[in-house]
Design a protein around this motif. Structure first.
Motif, PDB file in Angstrom:
ATOM      1  N   ASN A  32      49.743  -6.666  -5.338  1.00 22.36           N
ATOM      2  CA  ASN A  32      49.384  -5.524  -6.179  1.00 22.36           C
ATOM      3  C   ASN A  32      50.414  -4.412  -6.125  1.00 22.36           C
ATOM      4  O   ASN A  32      50.650  -3.711  -7.116  1.00 22.36           O
ATOM      5  CB  ASN A  32      48.016  -4.979  -5.769  1.00 22.36           C
ATOM      6  N   ARG A  33      51.062  -4.253  -4.993  1.00 25.47           N
ATOM      7  CA  ARG A  33      52.042  -3.172  -4.899  1.00 25.47           C
ATOM      8  C   ARG A  33      53.309  -3.459  -5.708  1.00 25.47           C
ATOM      9  O   ARG A  33      54.151  -2.582  -5.864  1.00 25.47           O
ATOM     10  CB  ARG A  33      52.388  -2.913  -3.441  1.00 25.47           C
ATOM     11  N   ASP A  34      53.446  -4.698  -6.225  1.00 29.62           N
ATOM     12  CA  ASP A  34      54.580  -5.031  -7.088  1.00 29.62           C
ATOM     13  C   ASP A  34      54.351  -4.595  -8.535  1.00 29.62           C
ATOM     14  O   ASP A  34      55.292  -4.607  -9.339  1.00 29.62           O
ATOM     15  CB  ASP A  34      54.832  -6.541  -7.075  1.00 29.62           C
ATOM     16  N   VAL A  35      53.097  -4.258  -8.875  1.00 29.47           N
ATOM     17  CA  VAL A  35      52.765  -3.975 -10.275  1.00 29.47           C
ATOM     18  C   VAL A  35      53.415  -2.677 -10.757  1.00 29.47           C
ATOM     19  O   VAL A  35      54.042  -2.631 -11.826  1.00 29.47           O
ATOM     20  CB  VAL A  35      51.232  -3.913 -10.467  1.00 29.47           C
ATOM     21  N   ALA A  36      53.282  -1.600  -9.995  1.00 33.41           N
ATOM     22  CA  ALA A  36      53.798  -0.298 -10.435  1.00 33.41           C
ATOM     23  C   ALA A  36      55.308  -0.313 -10.666  1.00 33.41           C
ATOM     24  O   ALA A  36      55.771   0.228 -11.687  1.00 33.41           O
ATOM     25  CB  ALA A  36      53.411   0.787  -9.437  1.00 33.41           C
ATOM     26  N   PRO A  37      56.117  -0.899  -9.778  1.00 37.04           N
ATOM     27  CA  PRO A  37      57.555  -0.957 -10.075  1.00 37.04           C
ATOM     28  C   PRO A  37      57.873  -1.735 -11.353  1.00 37.04           C
ATOM     29  O   PRO A  37      58.820  -1.390 -12.075  1.00 37.04           O
ATOM     30  CB  PRO A  37      58.140  -1.647  -8.834  1.00 37.04           C
ATOM     31  N   ALA A  38      57.091  -2.785 -11.638  1.00 42.61           N
ATOM     32  CA  ALA A  38      57.315  -3.546 -12.876  1.00 42.61           C
ATOM     33  C   ALA A  38      57.002  -2.690 -14.099  1.00 42.61           C
ATOM     34  O   ALA A  38      57.714  -2.743 -15.113  1.00 42.61           O
ATOM     35  CB  ALA A  38      56.456  -4.808 -12.865  1.00 42.61           C
ATOM     36  N   ILE A  39      55.942  -1.885 -14.012  1.00 43.76           N
ATOM     37  CA  ILE A  39      55.600  -0.971 -15.107  1.00 43.76           C
ATOM     38  C   ILE A  39      56.734   0.033 -15.321  1.00 43.76           C
ATOM     39  O   ILE A  39      57.152   0.288 -16.460  1.00 43.76           O
ATOM     40  CB  ILE A  39      54.275  -0.256 -14.794  1.00 43.76           C
ATOM     41  N   ALA A  40      57.249   0.594 -14.247  1.00 41.98           N
ATOM     42  CA  ALA A  40      58.346   1.566 -14.354  1.00 41.98           C
ATOM     43  C   ALA A  40      59.576   0.923 -14.966  1.00 41.98           C
ATOM     44  O   ALA A  40      60.275   1.545 -15.789  1.00 41.98           O
ATOM     45  CB  ALA A  40      58.672   2.139 -12.979  1.00 41.98           C
ATOM     46  N   ALA A  41      59.866  -0.320 -14.608  1.00 42.84           N
ATOM     47  CA  ALA A  41      61.044  -1.004 -15.135  1.00 42.84           C
ATOM     48  C   ALA A  41      60.925  -1.230 -16.633  1.00 42.84           C
ATOM     49  O   ALA A  41      61.918  -1.119 -17.373  1.00 42.84           O
ATOM     50  CB  ALA A  41      61.235  -2.340 -14.413  1.00 42.84           C
ATOM     51  N   LEU A  42      59.726  -1.530 -17.135  1.00 44.95           N
ATOM     52  CA  LEU A  42      59.549  -1.725 -18.572  1.00 44.95           C
ATOM     53  C   LEU A  42      59.687  -0.404 -19.321  1.00 44.95           C
ATOM     54  O   LEU A  42      60.264  -0.359 -20.417  1.00 44.95           O
ATOM     55  CB  LEU A  42      58.197  -2.383 -18.853  1.00 44.95           C
ATOM     56  N   HIS A  43      59.168   0.672 -18.754  1.00 43.14           N
ATOM     57  CA  HIS A  43      59.373   1.984 -19.389  1.00 43.14           C
ATOM     58  C   HIS A  43      60.867   2.295 -19.503  1.00 43.14           C
ATOM     59  O   HIS A  43      61.312   2.880 -20.503  1.00 43.14           O
ATOM     60  CB  HIS A  43      58.670   3.073 -18.573  1.00 43.14           C
ATOM     61  N   GLN A  44      61.657   1.910 -18.513  1.00 38.00           N
ATOM     62  CA  GLN A  44      63.089   2.189 -18.530  1.00 38.00           C
ATOM     63  C   GLN A  44      63.795   1.548 -19.718  1.00 38.00           C
ATOM     64  O   GLN A  44      64.795   2.081 -20.205  1.00 38.00           O
ATOM     65  CB  GLN A  44      63.739   1.689 -17.237  1.00 38.00           C
ATOM     66  N   VAL A  45      63.327   0.396 -20.172  1.00 39.46           N
ATOM     67  CA  VAL A  45      63.973  -0.286 -21.295  1.00 39.46           C
ATOM     68  C   VAL A  45      63.283   0.041 -22.613  1.00 39.46           C
ATOM     69  O   VAL A  45      63.543  -0.596 -23.634  1.00 39.46           O
ATOM     70  CB  VAL A  45      64.030  -1.807 -21.080  1.00 39.46           C
ATOM     71  N   GLY A  46      62.406   1.039 -22.608  1.00 42.89           N
ATOM     72  CA  GLY A  46      61.779   1.474 -23.856  1.00 42.89           C
ATOM     73  C   GLY A  46      60.538   0.710 -24.229  1.00 42.89           C
ATOM     74  O   GLY A  46      60.148   0.699 -25.403  1.00 42.89           O
ATOM     75  N   ILE A  47      59.882   0.055 -23.258  1.00 40.91           N
ATOM     76  CA  ILE A  47      58.631  -0.658 -23.526  1.00 40.91           C
ATOM     77  C   ILE A  47      57.536   0.021 -22.707  1.00 40.91           C
ATOM     78  O   ILE A  47      57.334  -0.296 -21.532  1.00 40.91           O
ATOM     79  CB  ILE A  47      58.739  -2.152 -23.157  1.00 40.91           C
ATOM     80  N   PRO A  48      56.813   0.994 -23.296  1.00 38.43           N
ATOM     81  CA  PRO A  48      55.794   1.731 -22.542  1.00 38.43           C
ATOM     82  C   PRO A  48      54.524   0.901 -22.385  1.00 38.43           C
ATOM     83  O   PRO A  48      53.888   0.532 -23.376  1.00 38.43           O
ATOM     84  CB  PRO A  48      55.547   2.973 -23.400  1.00 38.43           C
ATOM     85  N   VAL A  49      54.176   0.575 -21.168  1.00 40.46           N
ATOM     86  CA  VAL A  49      52.966  -0.194 -20.890  1.00 40.46           C
ATOM     87  C   VAL A  49      52.031   0.619 -20.015  1.00 40.46           C
ATOM     88  O   VAL A  49      52.460   1.484 -19.242  1.00 40.46           O
ATOM     89  CB  VAL A  49      53.300  -1.535 -20.181  1.00 40.46           C
ATOM     90  N   LEU A  50      50.742   0.348 -20.143  1.00 41.79           N
ATOM     91  CA  LEU A  50      49.646   0.968 -19.396  1.00 41.79           C
ATOM     92  C   LEU A  50      49.400   2.419 -19.784  1.00 41.79           C
ATOM     93  O   LEU A  50      48.261   2.829 -19.948  1.00 41.79           O
ATOM     94  CB  LEU A  50      49.882   0.852 -17.882  1.00 41.79           C
ATOM     95  N   PHE A  51      50.452   3.212 -19.943  1.00 40.34           N
ATOM     96  CA  PHE A  51      50.343   4.605 -20.363  1.00 40.34           C
ATOM     97  C   PHE A  51      51.640   4.979 -21.064  1.00 40.34           C
ATOM     98  O   PHE A  51      52.610   4.219 -21.076  1.00 40.34           O
ATOM     99  CB  PHE A  51      50.082   5.532 -19.161  1.00 40.34           C
ATOM    100  N   LYS A  52      51.640   6.157 -21.657  1.00 44.60           N
ATOM    101  CA  LYS A  52      52.850   6.674 -22.297  1.00 44.60           C
ATOM    102  C   LYS A  52      53.441   7.780 -21.429  1.00 44.60           C
ATOM    103  O   LYS A  52      52.720   8.542 -20.786  1.00 44.60           O
ATOM    104  CB  LYS A  52      52.538   7.234 -23.685  1.00 44.60           C
ATOM    105  N   PHE A  53      54.757   7.866 -21.448  1.00 40.37           N
ATOM    106  CA  PHE A  53      55.434   8.987 -20.808  1.00 40.37           C
ATOM    107  C   PHE A  53      56.650   9.340 -21.651  1.00 40.37           C
ATOM    108  O   PHE A  53      57.506   8.490 -21.913  1.00 40.37           O
ATOM    109  CB  PHE A  53      55.877   8.656 -19.380  1.00 40.37           C
ATOM    110  N   GLY A  54      56.702  10.594 -22.122  1.00 38.92           N
ATOM    111  CA  GLY A  54      57.805  10.991 -22.981  1.00 38.92           C
ATOM    112  C   GLY A  54      58.107  12.466 -22.878  1.00 38.92           C
ATOM    113  O   GLY A  54      57.387  13.237 -22.230  1.00 38.92           O
TER     114      GLY A  54
END
Length: 675
Positions: A138-160
């Motif tokens: 489970n602790r691997d999930v958050a870094p994967a979410i952050a990595a997708l936001h970095q490439v412009g794919i916002p998952v789970l929530f938006k940050f802008g």
């Protein structure tokens, strides 16, 4: 749109009719026939219908057949700007002159090569999918979410990055709800038949994307169910879209130093570091949502997160991958959600991708090629003169209270004019692309664009960014920065034809500037004061005076028949604010023209009104007209042209209109806002 035409009979047909009459009837009979023939309608004049008088040739050359939608002067401008971008990218592809053009040319070439896109298949997203497959705990999930936001794919929530509501000079990072594949959280809970049908179609779409992303057949049903289940959990604690329209509903400052402690499983502190954000504060207005997401990260099994993230990678990237991805994405998002009948052409798709991911790069090249110094200078001069006209109008206003007049005067004095493109503060350094992978290039460019957006956060640079691209035709008032934004692409016909009569520039560009600048001090601009603070600076008396004047406009426009429809009139109440801004635009531009050319001859005066009418020419198919009559905030083109000028004494004076002419509105019935 019904237009009165006087059709001339072809000469051969006219001759044959004359011959038949001569053989079958005597001269007296012919005379009786002529006497009984209906009278031809009177010729259209500027005083009877300025719009048709000016645009007859265009209207006759652009008759629509059923289902053709709309043609308009602004549609032609948009098409011109798109062709200019195509030509620029073709030149960059064939013979780049600098590093920026080389990047753009490679991006364009990779997208146009359909065979290469097909051969590439799902390979562009393979590294992202492998990153998701690497989730073990489970602790691997958050870094994967952050990595997708970095490439412009916002998952789970938006940050802008958005403007800080309490300090309009700076950008703030906003955490907001997101992560859903359907457009509103309400879709996941409504029980009506239509909603249930859309949810079923969405479920099939999720299954299709998972298949294309490589999910084994044996896991398809289970993984599809896991994706829908996780989205339902997110939707259950999300707010309906209608509750998010007020910007303050999404605004609540929090210290970034505390986020890691409050949302340990989401690892929001590490998330911000991964995005390159070092600001001391961000906005997080729905802590209950993020607390729930924090719990989900810890409570759901990694396999569910992997299914959810795999789907959203495929969904986000589908338009830029092979045909099977594009077809699946369009069948749901295009046909079902947006009601579209056909996919964009290859050029349209690739240009849209470039503008989305590398728009500022294309902007730099576009402005250099398509905005001559003389055109920019002319636009700056006219815009400044219209701003001065607004200042004079506020000073002599009889309907504004003294307090509102003082605030409006200060606001106009501080009003900025930004012509062509924003001041650059962008780092154009990007890894090389090559021409082998369009999807790969899209990820390179969107990663760069996301990084540029993150650089805004915490910086007092809001005045250095636009929300529109210079290569897109746009002319708008930005209330947050009290400025007029005029894109390079809009500074060409029909808005600014530098080869035309100089007086017409005021009837076209000047009137549009007046329309937008009036927003600084009208019912829309009353919520931001001269110091760019969010507060209402009108008094109740100002509100009442505004309604009194615009109620008369409502009555005027209610009386106008809707072109192309039977027994339907313009909705004067729904179009009130736009009609008032159109009238303000004409009033201010006319004042600016006469101040600049007090001895203007009749030809120049006519050119002003002709220019105004030419901008609103349009042909609208009946189905499009029906939708517009029910929903559009603006009046149709004929009445955008005719309505405002019928309230301007200078119009009837210029064209020598007489009592009884349709465009000759009695002085007592004329509405005035800024004259």
């Amino acid at each position: 749109m019904p237009i009165l035409h006087t059709f001339a009979r072809p000469a051969l047909l006219a001759a044959s009719i004359t011959l038949l009459v001569g053989l079958s009837a005597d001269a007296d009979a012919q005379q009786r026939r002529r006497a009984a023939a209906p009278k031809a309608p009177p010729p259209v004049t500027a005083c009877s219908d300025l719009y048709t008088f000016v645009n007859t040739s265009w209207l006759e050359a652009n008759v629509l057949v059923a289902g053709q939608g709309t043609r308009s002067a602004f549609g032609e401008l948009q098409a011109t700007a798109l062709q200019q971008q195509h030509d620029l990218l073709n030149a960059a592809m064939q013979a780049p002159q600098n590093d920026l053009q080389r990047l753009l040319g490679d991006f364009w070439a990779s997208g146009l090569d359909e065979a290469a896109v097909e051969a590439d298949g799902a390979r562009p997203i393979a590294p992202l999918l492998a990153r998701i497959d690497g989730i073990r705990r489970n602790r691997d999930v958050a870094p994967a979410i952050a990595a997708l936001h970095q490439v412009g794919i916002p998952v789970l929530f938006k940050f802008g990055a958005e403007v800080d509501v309490d300090d309009l000079s700076r950008h703030l990072g906003y955490f907001a709800q997101g992560g859903l594949g359907l457009p509103d959280p309400a879709y996941y809970s409504r029980g009506d038949a239509r909603t249930q049908e859309i949810v079923a179609q969405y479920t099939q779409y999720v299954r299709n994307i998972l298949t294309l992303a490589g999910t084994p057949e044996a896991r398809l049903e289970a993984d599809t169910a896991l994706v829908i289940d996780l989205e339902r959990r997110i939707a259950a604690v999300s707010r309906p879209n209608a509750e998010l329209r007020d910007p303050r509903s999404q605004y609540a400052l929090v210290a970034t130093a505390d986020l890691g402690k409050q949302y340990r499983r989401l690892q929001l502190g590490e998330f911000l570091a991964a995005q390159g954000v070092q600001a001391e504060q961000v906005s997080l207005a729905n802590p209950a949502l993020f607390q729930h997401l924090d719990l989900l990260v810890n409570s759901l099994k990694p396999e569910q997160w992997k299914a959810y993230l795999r789907f959203h990678i495929g969904d986000a990237m589908a338009p830029y991958l092979s045909k099977s991805f594009r077809d699946a994405e369009f069948d749901f998002h295009g046909r079902i959600l947006r009601g579209e009948n056909a996919q964009p052409t290859r050029q349209q798709l690739v240009l849209g991708a470039i503008n989305r991911a590398a728009g500022p790069m294309l902007a730099r090249e576009y402005v250099g090629r398509h905005l001559p110094d003389a055109t920019r200078s002319r636009a700056e001069t006219i815009a400044g003169q219209v701003r001065d006209a607004l200042a004079r109008s506020v000073e002599r206003s009889t309907w504004m209270s003294d307090a509102a007049k003082a605030e409006a005067t200060a606001k106009v004095a501080n009003l900025k004019l930004e012509i062509g493109a924003p001041v650059e503060d962008i780092d154009f350094t990007m890894p090389p692309m090559g021409r082998g992978s369009f999807g790969g290039n899209m990820l390179i460019a969107s990663t760069w664009r996301h990084a540029q957006e993150m650089r805004r956060i915490g910086q007092p640079n809001a005045a250095r960014r636009w929300d529109v691209l210079p290569q897109s035709p746009a002319l708008a008032y930005d209330p947050a920065q009290n400025r007029l934004i005029v894109s390079a692409a809009v500074l060409q016909p029909p808005v600014l034809d530098t080869a035309g009569d100089p007086a017409s520039h005021y009837g076209t560009f000047g009137a549009l500037v007046g329309h937008e600048l009036s927003r600084a001090v009208d019912v829309k601009g009353k919520f931001v004061d001269s110091r760019e603070a969010v507060r209402t600076w009108w008094t109740p008396a100002d509100d009442a005076a505004w309604l009194q004047a615009t109620d008369r406009l409502v009555a005027q426009y209610n009386a106008y028949p809707y072109p192309g429809l039977s027994a339907v009139n313009v909705d004067g109440a729904r179009t009130r604010d736009e009609n008032a801004a159109d009238l303000a635009g004409v009033e201010l531009a006319w004042d600016a023209l006469l101040r600049a050319s007090p001895e203007l001859a009749k030809d120049g005066r006519e050119a002003f009104f002709r220019g105004w009418a030419q901008m609103w020419r349009q042909q609208v198919a009946s189905d499009s007209a029906t939708r517009a009559a029910a929903t559009a905030p603006q009046a149709p083109g004929q009445w955008r042209a005719n309505g405002p000028v019928s309230n301007l004494p200078a119009f009837s004076e210029t064209f020598a209109c007489k009592a009884g002419d349709a465009m000759m509105r009695p002085a007592a019935d004329q509405v005035s806002i800024w004259r």
